[in-house]
Design an enzyme around this catalytic site. Structure first.
Site, PDB file in Angstrom:
ATOM      1  N   GLY A  38      36.734  31.091  42.132  1.00  0.00           N
ATOM      2  CA  GLY A  38      36.719  29.975  40.775  1.00  0.00           C
ATOM      3  C   GLY A  38      35.763  29.047  41.185  1.00  0.00           C
ATOM      4  N   ASN A 113      47.637  29.778  41.664  1.00  0.00           N
ATOM      5  CA  ASN A 113      46.787  30.751  41.387  1.00  0.00           C
ATOM      6  C   ASN A 113      47.727  31.735  40.431  1.00  0.00           C
ATOM      7  OD1 ASN A 113      45.485  33.656  43.037  1.00  0.00           O
ATOM      8  ND2 ASN A 113      44.968  32.997  40.917  1.00  0.00           N
ATOM      9  N   GLY A 114      46.986  31.945  39.192  1.00  0.00           N
ATOM     10  CA  GLY A 114      48.011  32.794  38.381  1.00  0.00           C
ATOM     11  C   GLY A 114      48.046  32.193  37.038  1.00  0.00           C
TER      12      GLY A 114
END
Ligand code: AMP
Length: 487
Positions: A38, A113-114
């Protein structure tokens, strides 16, 4: 907006440490190795056992912490950090993590995260009950749920909340006296634990972040686990036992760093095996094999080794170009590919070139590469893709949530070949992909413990908020195909 919900999808990196001097500095190093996950925003929250300190901003980690004073301000022996990959349009600072919430009974920092599949419904319910959200990220939902059930105590409230949210999630939470990690029941996103020589624990999205922190790998966090790290050490708890490993195959195909080891599999080795099996499945008559830097180099080396063809450097990548994948328009994406990649004329001129890439999503990269190589004098360009045709969207946190944009969802392989202008186009089959990755802890989980829904449309969880739009898009497509057949 298409028939499907365009969600705020985030494929991010998380890192946490408990019990180390200079925890925020260590977190900085950890996040640095996770920057590939990211680039839109980064942040760290630390604690000295009393207070929680936060710094976050948009942009690369080195920019966010360009002033060393910002890192020095983050005191204490525990910290969590986050690098964010969000889709365009939602890139406000309010969405940059870790989030920090201050309550009368203590603060909580949260990094995620996800992507949740029932976020829209949950958010509406919570807002109707009076919750006021600060961001438009799915992540905040967990905190509102925890506060809703807090009278049961923090850990029971967290466990209940983790059973209410659905989708792909790896969470890190930091309170003044503990670090908590939780993974979704299918372990869709990777998360691992390491230990420093002084006994401090580290939790990270990928093992490459443990290596930079000089932490020894302890274990992967398993689906449904709740890991609590405090002064007394590491405690393994569960919020559910109804679990089944289905780790995202795109982590192995494209996302993770080649030196990371996920569930016992070194990512480079998995990619190399994908390349080898691709060579067995689709041999081509060519003078050389080249990879598309950087993510396809491992697979290309496998293809070359197995086929016996020379491995060459026919494409180079500029080190100074940001991501092209999430540019808002096709024109900008094409320009981006040209800025990022160049053909090496002296290598490819007059040659039959076998190009290995890891995936075709919209088809932008492949089309540009074929044009580039032909312009540089390549006689033939054979595209070989080290994963199956990407036909179905991902709802668990990689930035591919609308079916309308997926080239393979609307075209046969032969049509795709024509569209990208290649002399031949071939993909690795799903079975060989699973064989190439070969997750040792898969047990009897379907698809060798992997999520391969992007290739076969069989999702390991219900799709909740995405279901209606997704089914509509399938029907629309069927109608389109029938119309074409009638013509
Ligand atoms: P496209 O150009 O849209 O066909 O995308 C395929 C290219 O993007 C491949 O070269 C991949 O290496 C890369 N890629 C695949 N999936 C993703 C993703 N979720 N985010 C960013 N890049 C990706």
């Amino acid at each position: 907006m298409s028939a499907e919900i365009k969600g705020l999808n985030e494929e991010c990196g998380v890192f946490g440490v408990f019990g180390a001097t200079d925890a925020s500095q260590l977190t900085y190093y950890g996040l640095h190795t996770l920057q590939h996950r990211g680039q839109e925003g980064a942040g760290i929250v630390s604690t000295d056992g009393e207070n929680l300190y936060q710094h976050r901003d948009r942009g690369l980690l080195s920019k966010v912490f360009a002033d060393p004073a910002e890192l020095k301000r983050l005191l204490g022996k525990a910290a969590i950090g986050h690098v964010r990959y969000g889709t365009s349009g939602h890139n406000s600072i309010a969405n940059v993590q870790p989030f920090l919430f201050r309550f009368h009974d203590g603060g909580i920092a949260l990094a995620h995260n996800g992507n949740l599949t029932n976020a829209i419904t949950l958010r509406r319910e919570l807002e109707n009950e009076g919750a006021v959200f600060q961001s438009d990220s799915d992540t905040e939902i967990l905190i509102h749920l925890i506060r809703k059930y807090i009278n049961k105590g923090f850990i029971p409230a967290l466990k209940k909340s983790l059973n209410i949210v659905h989708g792909g999630f790896a969470y890190l939470l930091l309170q003044k006296d503990r670090l908590i990690a939780a993974l979704d029941p299918n372990g869709i996103r990777p998360l691992c634990i390491g230990r420093l020589t002084n006994g401090a624990y580290v939790v990270a999205s990928e093992t490459c972040a443990l290596d930079i922190a000089n932490a020894k790998f302890v274990r992967d966090v398993l689906p449904g686990e709740l890991i609590i790290i405090d002064r007394d050490g590491l405690h393994i708890d569960h919020y559910t036992t109804q679990t089944q490993l289905a780790i995202c195959s795109m982590e192995y195909i494209y996302f993770a760093r080649p030196d990371s080891i996920i569930h016992g599999v070194t990512v480079h080795n998995a990619r190399k095996r994908m390349g080898k099996l691709l060579a067995q499945e689709h041999p081509v008559d060519a003078d050389m094999v080249i990879g598309v830097p950087n993510s396809s180099l491992s697979a290309a080396s496998g293809y070359a080794e197995e086929s016996g063809l020379p491995y060459e450097m026919g494409l180079i990548k500029s080190q100074y170009v940001a991501r092209t994948f999430i540019q808002p328009t096709q024109e900008l994406r094409e320009l981006g590919v040209h800025m990022k990649l160049s053909a090496v004329r002296g290598v490819v001129r007059g040659k039959r070139v076998a190009v290995v890439d890891d995936s075709i999503v919209r088809g932008t990269t492949s089309k540009q590469i074929v044009q580039m190589l032909k312009k540089a004098g390549a006689k033939e360009v054979h595209m070989l893709i080290s994963s199956p045709p990407f036909k179905f969207p991902c709802f668990y946190g990689i930035d591919v949530s609308t079916r309308s944009e997926l080239m393979a969802a609307h075209h046969s392989v032969e049509e795709m070949r024509k569209l990208i202008g290649a002399d031949s186009l071939n993909f690795l089959s799903k079975d060989r992909l699973i064989r190439a990755i070969d997750v040792p802890d898969a047990g009897d989980a379907p698809n060798g413990g992997l999520t391969v829904a992007y290739f076969d449309g069989k999702y390991p969880t219900p799709l909740y908020d995405y279901e209606e739009g997704y089914l509509k898009s399938l029907n629309e497509q069927e109608r389109m195909v029938r119309k074409e057949q009638v013509k």
